[in-house]
Design an enzyme around this catalytic site. Sequence first.
Site, short mmCIF file in Angstrom:
data_model
loop_
_atom_site.label_atom_id
_atom_site.label_comp_id
_atom_site.label_asym_id
_atom_site.label_seq_id
_atom_site.Cartn_x
_atom_site.Cartn_y
_atom_site.Cartn_z
N LYS A 138 -27.09 63.00 47.39
CA LYS A 138 -25.73 62.70 47.98
C LYS A 138 -24.33 61.91 47.29
CE LYS A 138 -25.27 63.03 51.85
NZ LYS A 138 -25.18 64.38 53.06
N SER A 146 -37.76 66.35 52.81
CA SER A 146 -36.79 67.24 52.97
C SER A 146 -37.20 68.06 51.96
CB SER A 146 -36.07 66.40 53.66
OG SER A 146 -34.53 66.31 51.98
C1 LIG Z 1 -33.33 63.20 52.22
C2 LIG Z 1 -32.44 64.35 52.64
N1 LIG Z 1 -32.58 65.59 52.66
C3 LIG Z 1 -31.38 66.67 52.99
C4 LIG Z 1 -30.44 65.88 53.62
C5 LIG Z 1 -29.60 67.66 53.90
O1 LIG Z 1 -28.12 67.38 53.22
P1 LIG Z 1 -27.48 67.48 54.12
O2 LIG Z 1 -26.19 66.56 54.66
O3 LIG Z 1 -25.81 68.05 52.89
O4 LIG Z 1 -27.15 68.88 54.75
C6 LIG Z 1 -29.87 64.22 53.16
C7 LIG Z 1 -29.13 64.35 54.06
O5 LIG Z 1 -28.78 62.80 53.84
C8 LIG Z 1 -31.08 63.55 52.46
O6 LIG Z 1 -31.02 62.57 52.56
#
Ligand SMILES: Cc1ncc(COP(=O)(O)O)c(C=O)c1O
Length: 331
Positions: A67, A285
Amino acid sequence: MTEPARKHAPAVMALDAEAAVRRSVVGGSIVDLIGGTPLIRLRNLEPRAGVEIWAKAEFCNPGGSVKDRPALQMIRDGIADGRLTHQKTIIDSTSGNTGVAYSMVGAALGYRVALVMPENVSAARKQITQAYGTELIFSSNMEGSDGAIRMVRELVAKNPELYFYPVQYSNDSNWRAHYLGTGAEILERLGDRITHFIAGIGTTGTIMGTGRRLKEARRDIQVVALEPEDALHGLEGLKHMASSIIPGIWKPEDCVDRVLPMPTEEAWDVAERVAHEEGLFVGHSAGASVAGALRLAREVPADREACIVTLLPDRGDRYFTPLKWEKHYEW
Ligand SMILES: Cc1ncc(COP(=O)(O)O)c(C=O)c1O
């Protein structure tokens, strides 16, 4: 003690003085060090020879997550077109990685930052952003993250001249950060060899920006978005689209070939494997992304080769409660 079985011997590189000097990077400010993250081959997880899996280590950004890129881009674009001035406070409703990123970039560039979050967010989440000097405004516990969104909207509507409210879900600078950065960096390193790109979706900035850039270079690259299988899930940062407010920047018809649902358990198991087998202690994630990459790898026909690229958004230790970080004076 028995050695863990390895399909492939990990590449061992000489850590000589020359290599150390080559890796050193200079930045005029911490924000100059956002992006340019390493691409790491997940050799020990690859199911067979001829199918490569590469991961972009976004936890290497200075704020600790992917981010940093969109936060910096949204702030830079706001400064460039005059929406953000030093008289204004950057405000948003996030207690996650974006809040840390706003806090870090705001502190480094000399802008005040305020974050609205439900009062019952963990002490760790509050302390990390406060450590950068960010002001926290608490919304009701009862109303969750939607209550925080409503509150930030009300604050901005009452006094628009006081605030710069980036709204990451509908801000084109979010996906542009990945179009200009993440996607271009992956192409520069792996270019013609890429067959697939897979990433989780939250605001969808990562997949939309990286996907557009990769498709522009080569239409035949398969771009796969990954979402939690159920509305109730344990994959922080990711959104289950059918039960969520759809982000304004989510335009899958532009560049996304497929959306893959991912069960929480599979993602957590793979996050553990990534730590045990690759030495990368990543968040859940990231576990989901690698689990998705492994599924794609297993789909590749036996007579074909593949180069699958994914992304590791943050590190596992972000989900620990840190030691108490408080200032105490004792006389
Ligand atoms: C830990 C984590 N993984 C994945 C994402 C997803 O990314 P995006 O917001 O670009 O779709 C985020 C977004 O906040 C995140 O904090």
